[in-house]
Design an enzyme around this catalytic site. Structure first.
Site, short mmCIF file in Angstrom:
data_model
loop_
_atom_site.label_atom_id
_atom_site.label_comp_id
_atom_site.label_asym_id
_atom_site.label_seq_id
_atom_site.Cartn_x
_atom_site.Cartn_y
_atom_site.Cartn_z
CE LYS A 14 -2.46 -0.89 3.93
NZ LYS A 14 -1.94 -2.37 4.22
NE ARG A 89 -4.25 -1.49 9.60
CZ ARG A 89 -3.85 -1.19 9.09
NH1 ARG A 89 -3.81 0.25 8.45
NH2 ARG A 89 -2.11 -1.15 8.64
NE ARG A 128 6.89 -2.28 6.84
CZ ARG A 128 5.62 -2.07 6.57
NH1 ARG A 128 5.09 -2.18 5.17
NH2 ARG A 128 4.89 -2.17 7.75
NE ARG A 161 5.84 -0.04 10.61
CZ ARG A 161 4.41 0.10 9.60
NH1 ARG A 161 3.48 0.34 8.60
NH2 ARG A 161 3.35 -0.68 10.09
NE ARG A 172 1.65 -5.10 11.54
CZ ARG A 172 2.69 -4.56 10.81
NH1 ARG A 172 4.04 -5.26 10.97
NH2 ARG A 172 2.61 -3.99 9.36
P1 ADP Z 1 0.63 -1.63 7.50
O1 ADP Z 1 -0.06 -1.92 6.71
O2 ADP Z 1 2.18 -2.59 7.29
O3 ADP Z 1 0.16 -2.42 8.57
P2 ADP Z 1 0.58 0.99 8.83
O4 ADP Z 1 1.48 2.00 8.55
O5 ADP Z 1 -0.89 1.08 8.24
O6 ADP Z 1 1.02 -0.70 7.83
O7 ADP Z 1 -0.27 0.57 10.36
C1 ADP Z 1 0.46 0.25 11.49
C2 ADP Z 1 -0.48 0.07 12.25
O8 ADP Z 1 -1.23 0.87 12.89
C3 ADP Z 1 -1.42 -0.70 11.92
O9 ADP Z 1 -0.87 -1.95 11.98
C4 ADP Z 1 -2.60 -0.27 13.63
O10 ADP Z 1 -1.52 -0.81 14.94
C5 ADP Z 1 -2.51 1.30 13.17
N1 ADP Z 1 -3.44 1.51 11.96
C6 ADP Z 1 -3.67 2.54 11.50
N2 ADP Z 1 -4.69 2.53 10.83
C7 ADP Z 1 -5.40 2.40 11.87
C8 ADP Z 1 -6.69 1.94 11.42
N3 ADP Z 1 -7.50 2.41 10.53
N4 ADP Z 1 -7.32 1.96 12.34
C9 ADP Z 1 -7.26 1.34 12.94
N5 ADP Z 1 -5.71 1.09 13.68
C10 ADP Z 1 -4.53 1.31 12.87
#
Ligand code: ADP
Ligand code: ZN
Length: 219
Positions: A14, A89, A128, A161, A172
């Site tokens: 993404k 999400r 990553r 990260r 996750r």
């Molecule tokens: P990835 O897609 O690699 O899991 P992101 O940077 O999109 O990484 O998200 C990292 C973390 O931030 C998620 O695992 C979650 O804990 C939190 N997060 C991000 N977006 C949301 C969301 N829309 N709702 C709830 N938690 C979120």
């Protein structure tokens, strides 16, 4: 210009596709993950709350995430389109986004579901690295920066990260299957779901995504 959502599991690509699309279409990149990491870095109350969930691989509670996005989408730079990466999400987030879209007269027209098989997701996440400053993703084997540890895009520091560990990744992925994957059905029913298999590589993925966006009916 379209309002676009990037959907897909962690490691699907993404962030990589987002960075390419925003430079092609010149629209803001709204990544809830980046917004939370920014708040954590700044040590704000939101950051402290978010960190307790994120570091374990859990989702930040809906009400917190939804109000953050509502505020961001009401800003002026989103008037002519935006790219959402990592939001929604969960089903309540998707429903809230529909309401926000109606309120602000900025409905979602294109949802790109980025896919890759699970073995590939694990490989990508475990290798990553990301830029601390602009969030551009790298990979220790397949997407190295020109200069070790330095972001090609902005010169920022590249780091790993805290939630990119095997343990957090499993949590996750479970959240992805339980909470996020059902959104495919939700958006398919709305007639706005498209798919990009990111195993074809970043260049081809971008081409496919551009075709989708240009073929969609946007204002
Ligand atoms: P990835 O897609 O690699 O899991 P992101 O940077 O999109 O990484 O998200 C990292 C973390 O931030 C998620 O695992 C979650 O804990 C939190 N997060 C991000 N977006 C949301 C969301 N829309 N709702 C709830 N938690 C979120
Ligand atoms: Zn950078």
């Amino acid at each position: 210009m379209c309002n676009i959502i990037l959907l897909g599991p962690p490691g699907a690509g993404k962030g990589t596709l987002a960075k390419q699309l925003i430079s092609v279409y010149n629209i803001p990149h709204i990544s809830t993950g980046d917004m939370f990491r920014e708040a954590i870095k700044d040590g704000t109350p939101l950051g402290r709350l978010a960190a307790s969930y994120i570091n374990e691989g859990h989702l930040v509670p809906d009400e917190v995430t939804i109000s953050l996005v509502r505020e961001r989408l009401s800003q002026k730079d989103c008037e002519h389109g935006y790219l959402l990466d990592g939001f929604p999400r969960t089903l309540p987030q998707a429903e809230a986004l529909d309401t926000i879209g109606k309120d602000l007269k900025r409905p979602i027209r294109v949802v790109i579901n980025i896919t890759a098989d699970e073995e590939e997701l694990v490989r990508r996440i475990s290798g990553r690295r990301v830029c601390r400053k602009c969030g551009t993703p790298y990979h220790i084997d397949t997407m190295r920066p020109k200069e070790e540890g330095v972001c090609d895009a902005c010169g920022g520091e590249i780091y790993q990260r805290k939630d990119d560990t095997k343990e957090s990744l499993l949590v996750r992925l479970n959240h992805y299957y339980a909470d996020t994957k059902p959104l495919e059905d939700y958006y398919a029913k709305h007639g706005v779901l498209y798919e990009v298999d990111s195993t074809v590589g970043p260049k081809k993925s971008l081409k496919i995504a551009q075709k989708i966006i240009e073929g969609a009916k946007c204002d």
